[in-house]
Scaffold this motif. Sequence first.
Motif, PDB file in Angstrom:
ATOM      1  N   GLY A 145       0.815  -1.212   0.000  1.00 28.77           N
ATOM      2  CA  GLY A 145       0.000   0.000   0.000  1.00 28.77           C
ATOM      3  C   GLY A 145       0.854   1.268   0.000  1.00 28.77           C
ATOM      4  N   LEU A 146       1.882   1.289   0.828  1.00 26.51           N
ATOM      5  CA  LEU A 146       2.778   2.451   0.856  1.00 26.51           C
ATOM      6  C   LEU A 146       3.615   2.543  -0.410  1.00 26.51           C
ATOM      7  N   ALA A 147       3.978   1.401  -0.985  1.00 27.76           N
ATOM      8  CA  ALA A 147       4.759   1.408  -2.219  1.00 27.76           C
ATOM      9  C   ALA A 147       3.932   2.007  -3.356  1.00 27.76           C
ATOM     10  N   ASP A 148       2.614   1.727  -3.378  1.00 29.54           N
ATOM     11  CA  ASP A 148       1.744   2.306  -4.409  1.00 29.54           C
ATOM     12  C   ASP A 148       1.657   3.822  -4.245  1.00 29.54           C
ATOM     13  N   ALA A 184       3.960   5.783  -2.688  1.00 32.64           N
ATOM     14  CA  ALA A 184       5.276   6.370  -2.944  1.00 32.64           C
ATOM     15  C   ALA A 184       5.671   6.264  -4.409  1.00 32.64           C
ATOM     16  N   GLY A 185       5.164   5.279  -5.098  1.00 33.32           N
ATOM     17  CA  GLY A 185       5.486   5.107  -6.504  1.00 33.32           C
ATOM     18  C   GLY A 185       6.746   4.283  -6.749  1.00 33.32           C
TER      19      GLY A 185
END
Length: 116
Positions: free
Chosen positions: A35-38, A40-41
Amino acid sequence: MRYIRYAFLAVIAVVLVAIAAANREAVSLQLLPEGLADIAGWNFMIELPLFLVIFASVITGLLIGFVWEWMREHKHRAEARRQKNAAQNLNREVEKLRGEKHKGKDEVLALLESNG
């Protein structure tokens, strides 16, 4: 005692090799959850054998513990250093006073008085 230490180290080595052999499968380590990777990109990911992850985690934990303990004991080391410096200063002062007390006296008698 040396043989006991070598035997202990050999047992540890065998256990570590057994753990490494049993955990050779590759696992992927990600820096951020999905979720955080999405949001942050980007997300750093690496594939490593599981035993390397286990050993690196143990070593990292030990290093953190050593540094934490070293920082915690700083006040004790500083106090010991202060006490050592105070003792050295007192010893210098005692030697100075002994020299002043025996000034002008025979050296042999001065030595006998200071040791007796």
